[in-house]
Design an enzyme around this catalytic site. Structure first.
Site, PDB file in Angstrom:
ATOM      1  N   PHE A 146       0.978  -1.088   0.162  1.00 20.30           N
ATOM      2  CA  PHE A 146       0.037   0.071   0.049  1.00 20.30           C
ATOM      3  C   PHE A 146       0.741   1.324  -0.127  1.00 20.30           C
ATOM      4  O   PHE A 146       1.617   1.356   0.851  1.00 20.30           O
ATOM      5  CB  PHE A 146      -0.911  -0.029   1.301  1.00 20.30           C
ATOM      6  CG  PHE A 146      -1.857   0.746   1.446  1.00 20.30           C
ATOM      7  CD1 PHE A 146      -3.181   0.625   0.827  1.00 20.30           C
ATOM      8  CD2 PHE A 146      -1.675   2.024   2.199  1.00 20.30           C
ATOM      9  CE1 PHE A 146      -4.405   1.382   1.236  1.00 20.30           C
ATOM     10  CE2 PHE A 146      -2.806   2.943   2.136  1.00 20.30           C
ATOM     11  CZ  PHE A 146      -4.154   2.729   1.892  1.00 20.30           C
ATOM     12  N   PRO A 162       8.634  11.347  -0.828  1.00 19.58           N
ATOM     13  CA  PRO A 162       9.821  11.943  -0.394  1.00 19.58           C
ATOM     14  C   PRO A 162       9.299  13.335   0.299  1.00 19.58           C
ATOM     15  O   PRO A 162       9.761  13.704   1.207  1.00 19.58           O
ATOM     16  CB  PRO A 162      10.710  12.229  -1.501  1.00 19.58           C
ATOM     17  CG  PRO A 162      10.752  10.984  -2.512  1.00 19.58           C
ATOM     18  CD  PRO A 162       9.105  10.484  -2.240  1.00 19.58           C
ATOM     19  N   HIS A 170      14.993  -5.454  33.663  1.00 21.90           N
ATOM     20  CA  HIS A 170      16.247  -5.871  33.427  1.00 21.90           C
ATOM     21  C   HIS A 170      17.516  -5.282  33.495  1.00 21.90           C
ATOM     22  O   HIS A 170      18.703  -5.797  33.607  1.00 21.90           O
ATOM     23  CB  HIS A 170      16.081  -6.204  31.731  1.00 21.90           C
ATOM     24  CG  HIS A 170      14.983  -7.153  31.297  1.00 21.90           C
ATOM     25  ND1 HIS A 170      13.847  -6.952  31.324  1.00 21.90           N
ATOM     26  CD2 HIS A 170      15.178  -8.547  30.980  1.00 21.90           C
ATOM     27  CE1 HIS A 170      13.134  -7.965  30.705  1.00 21.90           C
ATOM     28  NE2 HIS A 170      14.174  -8.947  30.680  1.00 21.90           N
ATOM     29  N   GLU A 202       2.496   4.823  10.088  1.00 23.40           N
ATOM     30  CA  GLU A 202       1.041   4.886   9.576  1.00 23.40           C
ATOM     31  C   GLU A 202       0.395   6.121   9.958  1.00 23.40           C
ATOM     32  O   GLU A 202      -0.648   6.084  10.813  1.00 23.40           O
ATOM     33  CB  GLU A 202       0.232   3.769   9.990  1.00 23.40           C
ATOM     34  CG  GLU A 202       0.117   2.760   8.485  1.00 23.40           C
ATOM     35  CD  GLU A 202      -0.648   1.441   8.777  1.00 23.40           C
ATOM     36  OE1 GLU A 202      -0.339   0.628   9.673  1.00 23.40           O
ATOM     37  OE2 GLU A 202      -1.815   1.528   8.369  1.00 23.40           O
ATOM     38  N   SER A 224       2.133   9.515  16.211  1.00 23.91           N
ATOM     39  CA  SER A 224       1.052   9.650  17.203  1.00 23.91           C
ATOM     40  C   SER A 224       0.293  10.805  17.213  1.00 23.91           C
ATOM     41  O   SER A 224      -0.735  10.945  17.719  1.00 23.91           O
ATOM     42  CB  SER A 224       1.818   9.108  18.454  1.00 23.91           C
ATOM     43  OG  SER A 224       2.100   7.768  18.352  1.00 23.91           O
TER      44      SER A 224
HETATM   45  C1  LIG Z   1       8.815   0.716   9.178  1.00 24.31           C
HETATM   46  C2  LIG Z   1       8.072   1.461   8.390  1.00 24.31           C
HETATM   47  C3  LIG Z   1       7.081   0.975   7.321  1.00 24.31           C
HETATM   48  C4  LIG Z   1       6.334   1.827   6.490  1.00 24.31           C
HETATM   49  N1  LIG Z   1       5.479   1.421   5.520  1.00 24.31           N
HETATM   50  C5  LIG Z   1       4.811   2.179   4.756  1.00 24.31           C
HETATM   51  C6  LIG Z   1       4.141   1.471   3.611  1.00 24.31           C
HETATM   52  O1  LIG Z   1       3.931   0.539   3.404  1.00 24.31           O
HETATM   53  N2  LIG Z   1       3.406   2.604   2.823  1.00 24.31           N
HETATM   54  C7  LIG Z   1       3.442   3.782   2.957  1.00 24.31           C
HETATM   55  O2  LIG Z   1       3.049   4.576   2.205  1.00 24.31           O
HETATM   56  N3  LIG Z   1       4.253   4.446   4.145  1.00 24.31           N
HETATM   57  C8  LIG Z   1       4.958   3.545   4.631  1.00 24.31           C
HETATM   58  N4  LIG Z   1       5.818   4.115   5.711  1.00 24.31           N
HETATM   59  C9  LIG Z   1       6.107   5.576   5.725  1.00 24.31           C
HETATM   60  C10 LIG Z   1       5.163   6.202   7.060  1.00 24.31           C
HETATM   61  O3  LIG Z   1       3.828   5.790   7.086  1.00 24.31           O
HETATM   62  C11 LIG Z   1       5.267   7.653   7.114  1.00 24.31           C
HETATM   63  O4  LIG Z   1       6.789   8.082   7.302  1.00 24.31           O
HETATM   64  C12 LIG Z   1       4.568   8.324   8.158  1.00 24.31           C
HETATM   65  O5  LIG Z   1       3.176   8.340   8.044  1.00 24.31           O
HETATM   66  C13 LIG Z   1       5.256   9.633   8.697  1.00 24.31           C
HETATM   67  O6  LIG Z   1       5.406  10.231   7.719  1.00 24.31           O
HETATM   68  P1  LIG Z   1       6.774  11.435   7.620  1.00 24.31           P
HETATM   69  O7  LIG Z   1       7.872  10.320   8.147  1.00 24.31           O
HETATM   70  O8  LIG Z   1       6.924  11.855   6.274  1.00 24.31           O
HETATM   71  O9  LIG Z   1       6.617  12.576   8.895  1.00 24.31           O
HETATM   72  P2  LIG Z   1       6.141  14.039   8.583  1.00 24.31           P
HETATM   73  O10 LIG Z   1       4.858  13.989   7.963  1.00 24.31           O
HETATM   74  O11 LIG Z   1       7.392  14.860   7.856  1.00 24.31           O
HETATM   75  O12 LIG Z   1       6.041  14.453  10.195  1.00 24.31           O
HETATM   76  C14 LIG Z   1       7.083  14.898  10.952  1.00 24.31           C
HETATM   77  C15 LIG Z   1       6.660  15.573  12.190  1.00 24.31           C
HETATM   78  O13 LIG Z   1       5.828  16.678  11.762  1.00 24.31           O
HETATM   79  C16 LIG Z   1       4.570  16.614  12.338  1.00 24.31           C
HETATM   80  N5  LIG Z   1       3.667  16.895  11.634  1.00 24.31           N
HETATM   81  C17 LIG Z   1       3.431  16.928  10.144  1.00 24.31           C
HETATM   82  N6  LIG Z   1       2.548  17.700   9.767  1.00 24.31           N
HETATM   83  C18 LIG Z   1       1.687  18.203  10.864  1.00 24.31           C
HETATM   84  C19 LIG Z   1       0.505  18.693  11.134  1.00 24.31           C
HETATM   85  N7  LIG Z   1      -0.500  19.105   9.808  1.00 24.31           N
HETATM   86  N8  LIG Z   1       0.087  19.115  12.337  1.00 24.31           N
HETATM   87  C20 LIG Z   1       0.797  18.835  13.399  1.00 24.31           C
HETATM   88  N9  LIG Z   1       1.978  18.394  13.068  1.00 24.31           N
HETATM   89  C21 LIG Z   1       2.516  17.629  11.967  1.00 24.31           C
HETATM   90  C22 LIG Z   1       4.254  15.031  12.671  1.00 24.31           C
HETATM   91  O14 LIG Z   1       3.528  14.913  13.872  1.00 24.31           O
HETATM   92  C23 LIG Z   1       5.806  14.694  13.045  1.00 24.31           C
HETATM   93  O15 LIG Z   1       6.003  14.960  14.422  1.00 24.31           O
HETATM   94  C24 LIG Z   1       6.514   3.413   6.642  1.00 24.31           C
HETATM   95  C25 LIG Z   1       7.455   3.666   7.619  1.00 24.31           C
HETATM   96  C26 LIG Z   1       8.131   3.016   8.267  1.00 24.31           C
HETATM   97  C27 LIG Z   1       9.198   3.634   9.219  1.00 24.31           C
END
Ligand SMILES: Cc1cc2nc3c(=O)[nH]c(=O)nc-3n(C[C@H](O)[C@H](O)[C@H](O)COP(=O)(O)OP(=O)(O)OC[C@H]3O[C@@H](n4cnc5c(N)ncnc54)[C@H](O)[C@@H]3O)c2cc1C
Length: 383
Positions: free
Chosen positions: A122, A127, A342, A367, A370
């Site tokens: 999905f 980027p 631990h 996903e 938090s």
């Molecule tokens: C192990 C793993 C598996 C994954 N698998 C998938 C997958 O299968 N498919 C897929 O599509 N993605 C996948 N991802 C990506 C993941 O879902 C995203 O990285 C995640 O949704 C967070 O996006 P970001 O890292 O770009 O954070 P950002 O959007 O850059 O957020 C950075 C910070 O800014 C804050 N922030 C951003 N916007 C706002 C707002 N409007 N208001 C307040 N605070 C805000 C956030 O709370 C966060 O603290 C995966 C990631 C990992 C690590």
């Protein structure tokens, strides 16, 4: 209100616990070190019917509700967060096709999804966007009977397995987002090396490059321009899996803390005698039981949506966000408490809590982070 499991629920929980304890747990260290899940684990899960647990029998599924998925996923995650993450993504991609797909699309993919021969993905993250998928820039254009997709998807789970990947694209002709089913590994589909991450090993993530990927226009999922709804509901279903990965981590932290507290001796007495240790066990118990009932309930809410007992998708999305945010942060707190029981030994690879701690940190960031979950839920009660 009934807090007792049915006989069938108890049976499936026991069989998942047995499989996780006997087959997954002994390989959990190897999975962590190699970032790879041995085929026997995925084959075994398929044989037990787990890969198609909530899907109808006519597609090869087990036709059980989402609370069964939660019960199974909890035990798998207790043994290995990596295996549980792959299972969660398998369900995330499959759920989107199950809810929004045509009969032809379901007939094409589901028998092999349920057999574990295909693992769906999905893909929404890019980027330039994670938390705000409205900013996605991957494009789809129409060329006769074909849709042509170009773009880069980031951090995509299960991207190297064969199976369908649901790709969210900007569809400028209709002015919104459209979702397409692409067969992974098709011409124009390529991957970056796997990202090196702190935990969740066994479920590597990749950047997916889509260069002039041509799919039949009939691979459209739902309607053109409906992609954002598919994304929101799909992710809400995905949060059942992510919340339960966190729940399994909490269970591992809790059970490992109890075991260690009884084994570790000070002046000939187990450290369990210390009140400070008892307090930590009490906190861990509260965290485990509060999270598990939230996760089990989320499973039943998913059943309500699918059986149309409830049509309030937005409320389900808010509830899923609430549980996902809580379970994820609680997993990190529980891992820290168990680590404190631990002490220095927990920092070594001789004890599973070292891995459980690294795995827990993943949960709040995927996903939707938090804080975003709490903002989503707050929106449902404030506006
Ligand atoms: C192990 C793993 C598996 C994954 N698998 C998938 C997958 O299968 N498919 C897929 O599509 N993605 C996948 N991802 C990506 C993941 O879902 C995203 O990285 C995640 O949704 C967070 O996006 P970001 O890292 O770009 O954070 P950002 O959007 O850059 O957020 C950075 C910070 O800014 C804050 N922030 C951003 N916007 C706002 C707002 N409007 N208001 C307040 N605070 C805000 C956030 O709370 C966060 O603290 C995966 C990631 C990992 C690590």
């Amino acid at each position: 209100m009934d807090f007792n499991f049915t006989e069938e629920q108890q049976l499936i929980q026991e069989s998942a616990r047995e499989f996780a304890t006997k087959i997954i747990a002994p390989l959990a260290g190897q999975i962590d070190a190699e970032d790879k899940i041995p085929a026997e684990i995925l084959d075994g899960m398929a044989e037990l019917g787990f890969m198609g647990i909530p899907f109808p029998e006519k597609y090869g599924g087990s036709a059980l509700g989402y609370e069964y998925y939660v019960l199974v996923q909890e035990q798998i995650a207790r043994a290995s967060a990596g295996v549980a993450t792959l299972f969660s993504v398998h369900m995330l991609g499959a759920d989107a096709i199950s809810i929004f797909g045509t009969e032809e699309q379901k007939d094409r993919y589901f028998p092999d999804i349920c057999k574990g021969k295909l693992h769906p993905s999905f893909a929404f993250t890019e980027p330039e966007t994670g938390s705000d998928p409205k900013q996605l820039v991957t494009t789809v254009t129409q060329d006769g009977d074909y849709a042509v997709i170009n773009g880069v998807k980031r951090f995509i789970s299960a991207a190297a397995y064969e199976g369908p990947i649901v790709v969210f694209c900007k569809d400028t002709e209709v002015g919104g987002v459209s979702a397409y089913i692409v067969d992974k590994l098709c011409p124009g589909y390529s991957l970056s090396p796997a990202w090196e991450k702190i935990g969740g090993h066994g479920s590597p993530i990749y950047d997916v490059y889509l260069k002039d990927v041509r799919v039949p226009a009939s691979n459209l999922l739902g309607q053109r321009g409906q992609g954002f709804d598919i994304l929101l509901l799909g992710i809400a279903f995905g949060k059942i899996g992510t919340s339960t990965i966190a729940l399994g981590g909490i269970l591992a932290a809790y059970e490992d803390a109890i075991k260690y507290a009884k084994e570790k001796l000070h002046r000939g007495q187990p450290i369990a005698k210390f009140q400070a240790i008892q307090l930590k066990i009490g906190h861990l118990a509260a965290k485990y039981h509060s999270t598990r009932w939230m996760c089990y309930r989320l499973g039943t809410l998913a059943n309500d949506i699918l059986s149309r007992r409830s049509s309030d998708w937005r409320q389900f999305e808010a509830e899923a966000a609430l549980v996902k945010g809580y379970a994820s942060d609680t997993a990190v707190e529980a891992a820290k408490l168990s680590m404190d029981v631990h002490a220095s030994y927990g920092l070594t690879k001789d004890f599973p809590i070292e891995r459980v701690y690294r795995d827990a940190i993943i949960c709040p960031q995927i996903e939707g982070v938090s804080d975003m979950q709490r903002i989503i839920f707050a929106g449902s009660v404030l506006f």
